[in-house]
Design a protein around this motif. Structure first.
Motif, short mmCIF file in Angstrom:
data_model
loop_
_atom_site.label_atom_id
_atom_site.label_comp_id
_atom_site.label_asym_id
_atom_site.label_seq_id
_atom_site.Cartn_x
_atom_site.Cartn_y
_atom_site.Cartn_z
N GLU A 37 0.70 -1.36 -0.20
CA GLU A 37 -0.06 -0.17 0.12
C GLU A 37 0.89 1.31 -0.12
O GLU A 37 0.67 2.15 -0.69
CB GLU A 37 -0.88 0.09 1.11
N ALA A 38 1.90 1.12 0.76
CA ALA A 38 2.74 2.32 1.10
C ALA A 38 3.87 2.53 -0.08
O ALA A 38 4.22 3.71 -0.48
CB ALA A 38 3.25 2.34 2.24
N THR A 56 -0.03 3.03 6.53
CA THR A 56 0.48 4.27 5.80
C THR A 56 0.02 4.54 4.33
O THR A 56 0.00 3.42 3.67
CB THR A 56 2.11 4.22 5.88
N SER A 57 -0.35 5.58 3.91
CA SER A 57 -0.80 5.91 2.57
C SER A 57 0.19 6.02 1.58
O SER A 57 1.42 6.33 2.11
CB SER A 57 -1.62 7.24 2.65
N SER A 81 2.76 7.59 -0.50
CA SER A 81 3.40 8.58 -0.94
C SER A 81 4.76 8.84 -1.05
O SER A 81 5.22 7.77 -0.84
CB SER A 81 2.84 9.66 0.67
#
Length: 346
Positions: free
Chosen positions: A81-82, A147-148, A150
């Motif tokens: 995801e991160a 955690t997104s 980025s």
């Protein structure tokens, strides 16, 4: 059981860093070989040296992913995801790299050979960088559950330096192995060519490691503490000794033996990193025990891993052994029907 599976994963990462890293290093020197005339001989050697084993080396990466998503699904989800962007770029690089290497040799037109060669060479540079950047982001604690995605997760000093170190270490391994391969294929003119490049790559590794010391101390303190004390420090020192031993063997032109300490130097650094992170998989937010899957899943995973080691391990050892002894020869142009034809120079 969770600790055992975690160490299996670390050892598989070390195996991929060495086996796959050697291939990436060969691709790096393919990129740096120069124009068509100047780089003809180095690229010829790279093609013949890589052909028997380059597909096999990616088995280690697949094994790492399978162990991660089966044994530690929370970690797998958090990382992907991160870090989906660098991982996607690395995956695209893997595909383009394989396609470029496979299609370059049988291509009849010079323009197509150049295109496929560029795909192979550039992807060999980008893929280890992004994989290293992901490991750097994990070591710096930029990845946590939830955690997104980025740029902050992977585009920071530790990740960039880790990516550059991955490229430099791969170049070092590739050059060392190509020295031995040059002798194996009777290309005496290329022995000193890659010997010099091995020295340059080792120097780059040392410089990047020295630059990374203050950066790691400030941005990845937990891993820094693990690498500068206890068993982590012992393995780092031993890795440095193995690197220096490789350089000494190259200076003495002992090409038959220089491959072993070069592989050991890279593998020991990866294992030291695993020791430095204990007991965390995601420093300092998720331990091995917290990330582990169900107990019965881990038991079955351990059983399947043991079966894979028993059945596949000897075959891989035999393959690598036959290749280093020169018993495996790639197909010739005539075998692949890539004989010269009208339009080759177009």
């Amino acid at each position: 059981m969770a600790d055992l599976i975690a160490w299996v994963m670390v050892l598989a990462i070390a195996a991929y860093a060495c086996a796959g890293g050697t291939d990436y290093g060969a691709g790096f020197w393919d990129l740096m070989a120069g124009g068509a005339d100047r780089g003809k001989r180095p690229r010829w050697l790279i093609d013949h040296a890589m052909a028997p084993v380059w597909e096999t080396n990616n088995v280690w990466l697949i094994f790492v992913f399978v162990v991660m998503w089966t044994g530690f699904p929370t970690v797998f989800q958090a990382i992907f995801e991160a870090m989906w962007l660098p991982l996607t770029l690395a995956a695209v690089g893997l595909v383009l790299r394989g396609a470029g290497f496979a299609l370059r040799k049988p291509a009849r037109r010079l323009a197509r050979r150049r295109l496929y060669g560029a795909m192979f060479a550039v992807a060999s540079l980008l893929t280890p960088f992004f994989l290293g950047a992901v490991l750097g982001g994990i070591a710096a604690g930029r990845v946590k559950v939830g955690t997104s995605a980025s740029a902050d997760a992977w585009a920071h000093p530790v990740s960039v330096l880790t990516g550059l170190l991955a490229i430099a270490a791969s170049a070092f391994l590739g050059a060392v192995f190509l020295c031995a391969d040059a002798r194996r294929f009777g290309a005496d003119d290329l022995v000193d060519y890659f010997r010099l490049r091995a020295f340059l790559a080792f120097g780059a590794v040392v410089v990047l490691a020295l630059i990374g010391l203050p950066v790691t101390r400030s941005d990845a303190r937990y891993v820094w503490d693990g690498l500068t004390g206890g068993w982590g420090l012992c393995l780092v020192i031993l890795a440095g000794v193995c690197g220096l031993a490789t350089v000494l063997l190259l200076l003495r032109r002992e090409y038959r033996w220089c491959r072993y300490p070069s592989v050991a130097s890279v593998a020991l650094v990866v294992v030291a990193w695993g020791l430095a992170q204990r007991p965390y998989l995601l420093p300092t937010s998720l331990t091995v025990e917290q990330a582990a899957g169900a107990a019965h899943t881990l038991r079955w995973l351990a059983l399947v891993t043991l079966i894979a080691i028993v059945l596949v391990g000897p075959a891989l050892v035999l393959l690598y052994r036959l290749d280093t002894l020169g018993r495996l020869e790639p197909l010739t142009d005539a075998d692949t029907r890539a004989a010269r034809a009208p339009g080759d120079n177009l």
